[in-house]
Design a protein around this motif. Sequence first.
Motif, PDB file in Angstrom:
ATOM      1  N   LEU A  35       4.682  -9.052  -2.766  1.00 51.53           N
ATOM      2  CA  LEU A  35       5.776  -8.253  -3.237  1.00 51.53           C
ATOM      3  C   LEU A  35       5.287  -7.014  -3.593  1.00 51.53           C
ATOM      4  N   VAL A  36       5.901  -5.726  -2.966  1.00 49.90           N
ATOM      5  CA  VAL A  36       5.613  -4.396  -3.413  1.00 49.90           C
ATOM      6  C   VAL A  36       6.641  -3.845  -3.875  1.00 49.90           C
ATOM      7  N   THR A  37       6.694  -3.295  -5.015  1.00 55.42           N
ATOM      8  CA  THR A  37       7.699  -2.533  -5.666  1.00 55.42           C
ATOM      9  C   THR A  37       7.556  -1.654  -6.635  1.00 55.42           C
ATOM     10  N   ILE A  88       2.905 -24.457  -1.934  1.00 53.09           N
ATOM     11  CA  ILE A  88       3.263 -23.054  -2.438  1.00 53.09           C
ATOM     12  C   ILE A  88       2.434 -22.544  -3.481  1.00 53.09           C
ATOM     13  N   ARG A  89       2.123 -23.336  -4.347  1.00 50.86           N
ATOM     14  CA  ARG A  89       1.219 -22.803  -5.588  1.00 50.86           C
ATOM     15  C   ARG A  89      -0.115 -22.476  -4.907  1.00 50.86           C
ATOM     16  N   ALA A  90      -0.681 -23.260  -4.126  1.00 51.98           N
ATOM     17  CA  ALA A  90      -2.043 -22.945  -3.758  1.00 51.98           C
ATOM     18  C   ALA A  90      -2.077 -21.409  -2.679  1.00 51.98           C
ATOM     19  N   SER A  91      -0.861 -21.390  -2.202  1.00 50.24           N
ATOM     20  CA  SER A  91      -0.697 -20.221  -1.397  1.00 50.24           C
ATOM     21  C   SER A  91      -0.794 -18.730  -2.115  1.00 50.24           C
ATOM     22  N   LEU A  92       0.244 -18.987  -2.989  1.00 54.74           N
ATOM     23  CA  LEU A  92       0.552 -17.846  -4.184  1.00 54.74           C
ATOM     24  C   LEU A  92      -0.684 -17.650  -4.868  1.00 54.74           C
ATOM     25  N   ARG A  93      -1.369 -18.719  -5.379  1.00 51.88           N
ATOM     26  CA  ARG A  93      -2.484 -18.489  -6.220  1.00 51.88           C
ATOM     27  C   ARG A  93      -3.587 -17.616  -5.514  1.00 51.88           C
ATOM     28  N   ASP A  94      -3.974 -18.217  -4.342  1.00 48.83           N
ATOM     29  CA  ASP A  94      -5.214 -17.792  -3.520  1.00 48.83           C
ATOM     30  C   ASP A  94      -4.639 -16.535  -2.793  1.00 48.83           C
ATOM     31  N   ASN A  95      -3.454 -16.418  -2.097  1.00 51.94           N
ATOM     32  CA  ASN A  95      -3.273 -15.267  -1.435  1.00 51.94           C
ATOM     33  C   ASN A  95      -2.086 -14.256  -1.636  1.00 51.94           C
ATOM     34  N   GLY A  96      -1.303 -14.695  -2.701  1.00 54.55           N
ATOM     35  CA  GLY A  96      -0.074 -13.974  -2.958  1.00 54.55           C
ATOM     36  C   GLY A  96      -0.285 -12.901  -4.180  1.00 54.55           C
ATOM     37  N   ALA A  97       0.550 -11.794  -3.973  1.00 54.27           N
ATOM     38  CA  ALA A  97       0.401 -10.777  -4.847  1.00 54.27           C
ATOM     39  C   ALA A  97       1.777 -10.114  -5.548  1.00 54.27           C
ATOM     40  N   LEU A  98       1.843  -9.697  -6.550  1.00 53.04           N
ATOM     41  CA  LEU A  98       2.852  -8.787  -6.918  1.00 53.04           C
ATOM     42  C   LEU A  98       2.253  -7.446  -7.196  1.00 53.04           C
ATOM     43  N   ILE A  99       2.779  -6.349  -6.672  1.00 53.17           N
ATOM     44  CA  ILE A  99       2.292  -5.088  -6.349  1.00 53.17           C
ATOM     45  C   ILE A  99       2.907  -4.174  -6.936  1.00 53.17           C
ATOM     46  N   HIS A 100       2.925  -3.446  -8.226  1.00 54.09           N
ATOM     47  CA  HIS A 100       3.452  -2.209  -8.665  1.00 54.09           C
ATOM     48  C   HIS A 100       3.114  -0.892  -8.044  1.00 54.09           C
ATOM     49  N   THR A 101       4.093  -0.237  -7.278  1.00 56.45           N
ATOM     50  CA  THR A 101       3.591   1.233  -6.773  1.00 56.45           C
ATOM     51  C   THR A 101       4.323   2.122  -7.845  1.00 56.45           C
ATOM     52  N   ALA A 102       3.936   3.548  -7.475  1.00 53.41           N
ATOM     53  CA  ALA A 102       4.419   4.509  -8.180  1.00 53.41           C
ATOM     54  C   ALA A 102       5.953   4.735  -7.594  1.00 53.41           C
ATOM     55  N   ASP A 103       6.113   4.678  -6.492  1.00 45.69           N
ATOM     56  CA  ASP A 103       7.596   4.798  -5.925  1.00 45.69           C
ATOM     57  C   ASP A 103       7.663   4.115  -4.377  1.00 45.69           C
ATOM     58  N   LEU A 104       8.969   4.286  -4.032  1.00 45.13           N
ATOM     59  CA  LEU A 104       9.077   3.543  -2.545  1.00 45.13           C
ATOM     60  C   LEU A 104       8.080   4.233  -1.511  1.00 45.13           C
ATOM     61  N   ALA A 105       7.837   5.473  -1.453  1.00 44.93           N
ATOM     62  CA  ALA A 105       7.167   5.870  -0.543  1.00 44.93           C
ATOM     63  C   ALA A 105       5.705   5.423  -0.524  1.00 44.93           C
ATOM     64  N   GLU A 106       5.139   5.008  -1.647  1.00 46.28           N
ATOM     65  CA  GLU A 106       3.787   4.634  -1.788  1.00 46.28           C
ATOM     66  C   GLU A 106       4.259   2.986  -1.338  1.00 46.28           C
ATOM     67  N   ALA A 107       4.991   2.562  -1.769  1.00 45.69           N
ATOM     68  CA  ALA A 107       5.278   0.962  -1.150  1.00 45.69           C
ATOM     69  C   ALA A 107       5.227   0.886   0.361  1.00 45.69           C
ATOM     70  N   VAL A 108       5.928   1.984   1.088  1.00 51.06           N
ATOM     71  CA  VAL A 108       5.857   2.039   2.484  1.00 51.06           C
ATOM     72  C   VAL A 108       4.488   2.359   3.076  1.00 51.06           C
TER      73      VAL A 108
END
Length: 432
Positions: free
Chosen positions: A268-270, A296-316
Amino acid sequence: MQRLSTHEYGINVVDALAGGADATARVDTRVAEIIADVSERGDDALVDYTQQLDDWTPADAAALEVPRQRMDDALASLSPDDRRALATAAERLTAYAQHQKLDNASYTDAAGNRLGHIVRPIERVGVYVPGGAAAYPSSVLMNAVPARVAGVDQIIMVSPAPGGQVNDWVLAAAAHIGVHRLFTIGGAQAVAALADGTATVPAVDKIVGPGNAYVASAKRQVFGRVGIESVAGPSEVLIIADASADPRWVALDLCAQAEHDPAARAVLVTPDSQLIDAVEACLAEEIERLPRAETIRASLRDNGALIHTADLAEAVELANRVAPEHLELAVADAAALLDSIRHAGAVFVGHWTPEVFGDYCAGPNHVLPTGRTARFSSPLGTYDFQKRISVVEASAAGADELAPVAERLAVAEGLDAHAASARARGGSMTVK
């Protein structure tokens, strides 16, 4: 699940997502051995690998092929609603694939030369459909539908059958779409058999379809003897979302990706930190309700991410660097972001368009470039089962025009026979 921020890492946060999607050297070495063994021993090797890896012993190589009646029976055994769902998905995929067909083209230049190309289908194609931990009738349709639309003469399907059992849905999908022959073999040995042929399994001209690291390595190693559409790595989704997104929907979409495999990647990038908190809370709730929670837990633990960006342009910008297989735009004005997307296998626009629609029935293919290959690759399509043949027809006047040009270039390259061939067709110039 990692919580990352471009404020901390900069746009190079993408480096924190780097993962080894390629087969290791150990896998490549083992695959090379399997390919050589199948090439040397043919059917005997296939029977041995089936016994070793799929935990059943076929009486002989002929037992590896699924009879046509078995496929037809599986289709007939589906409930009316299930058959209707299968047919609807196939119809939507076919309608989309029809729009991808390449057409013959030609034009005549001022000297009367006719130039262009003719389009022909590939004659025999091998379709690899994964099996084992899960059954994928959707992959049967995604691979076989565009091949049928392109006019492929023979579709040869391979799919592993642990314990000798093939899922009825997979068989039903093969029957519905008209797969010509189906063999219960998988892994590198299936790719090797399709590439070189055995007494039982026919050699094909191109191999398509995703698989594990052994399948990916085998496809790389046989490329050149046969065509391939891509070398697939673990599946992935990147979701760009803003405050308008439903956190539960986002969480479910991340879970849907993660349940494929522990190696799958869901990100997730937001620019909305509160959405990250809400999605994380929803993930904790939703995972508990799902049968494949451990995966699901293994996938999210090892390869998942929640990423905070400055704005939508940076997310793109981040999304374009990642070049994800699947990209969801879960934002208020999703269409406005579409023009900024340069690299993705497939884009799902708006809150009402989850990636799972693309997995099954939206229309476009779900066999997509992974591991950043969307920078230069496209989804599997009808065009992958067609080839173009250039056509040149020179007129007498055209030969007069082309001959001196060809002759001069041939002389420059030191190819005297080329020059003589051109000179014989017309033109009065003789290069000194």
